[in-house]
Write an enzyme that holds these catalytic residues in place. Structure first.
Site, mmCIF file in Angstrom:
data_model
loop_
_atom_site.group_PDB
_atom_site.id
_atom_site.type_symbol
_atom_site.label_atom_id
_atom_site.label_comp_id
_atom_site.label_asym_id
_atom_site.label_seq_id
_atom_site.Cartn_x
_atom_site.Cartn_y
_atom_site.Cartn_z
ATOM 1 N N CYS A 265 -27.914 32.263 47.234
ATOM 2 C CA CYS A 265 -26.964 31.791 46.116
ATOM 3 C C CYS A 265 -26.546 30.062 46.206
ATOM 4 C CB CYS A 265 -25.397 32.102 46.698
ATOM 5 S SG CYS A 265 -25.237 30.840 48.361
ATOM 6 N N CYS B 243 -26.792 30.613 41.142
ATOM 7 C CA CYS B 243 -28.296 30.425 41.784
ATOM 8 C C CYS B 243 -29.087 30.044 40.055
ATOM 9 C CB CYS B 243 -29.056 31.113 42.663
ATOM 10 S SG CYS B 243 -29.792 32.553 42.313
ATOM 11 N N CYS C 89 -34.463 32.150 41.066
ATOM 12 C CA CYS C 89 -34.707 33.081 41.766
ATOM 13 C C CYS C 89 -36.059 33.587 40.762
ATOM 14 C CB CYS C 89 -33.708 34.461 42.189
ATOM 15 S SG CYS C 89 -34.394 35.801 42.962
#
Length: 132
Positions: A10, A84, A88
């Site tokens: 996150c 997020c 990523c």
């Protein structure tokens, strides 16, 4: 057989991903290797997350927010993102899941409890999918 590695991600690694990692570790034990990280880690774990996890009998005070690295994603078998965005990295052959969950930093204690309970339910489903 080696245990699958699950990475929870996150933004701040201070609430959602910490709670998810703690639940997975608590419920699955050594059957799963558990990590968590954040794209912009906070200084400390959210005190409300600490409080609601303590209510569930799980101590997350020993953890600390960690920066998401490409190596952590590369090492993971399963990457579960929790708001997020595009931070990523994506690697072919990995299992990715996006979990839309409210950020505990924006909620009152009752709201954080709801997020905790939803995370636990999803972690239980994750365990079943890893063992099935």
């Amino acid at each position: 057989m080696t245990a699958p590695m699950v990475l929870f991600v996150c933004v701040h690694n201070a609430g959602r991903s910490q709670m998810a990692a703690a639940f997975l570790q608590h419920l699955a034990g050594d059957r799963v290797d558990v990590r968590s990280a954040g794209s912009e880690p906070a200084e400390t774990i959210n005190p409300a997350a600490v409080a609601v996890m303590a209510e569930a009998g799980i101590d997350i005070t020993t953890g600390a927010p960690k920066l998401l690295t490409t190596d952590a994603v590369r090492a993971a078998d399963v990457v579960i993102t929790m708001g997020c965005g595009d931070a990523c990295p994506i690697f072919p052959g990995k299992r990715y899941e996006e979990r839309e969950l409210d950020d505990p930093a924006t909620l009152d204690l009752e709201g954080v409890r709801r997020v905790r309970d939803e995370i636990r339910e999803r972690v239980e489903g994750l365990i079943a999918s890893l063992e099935g």
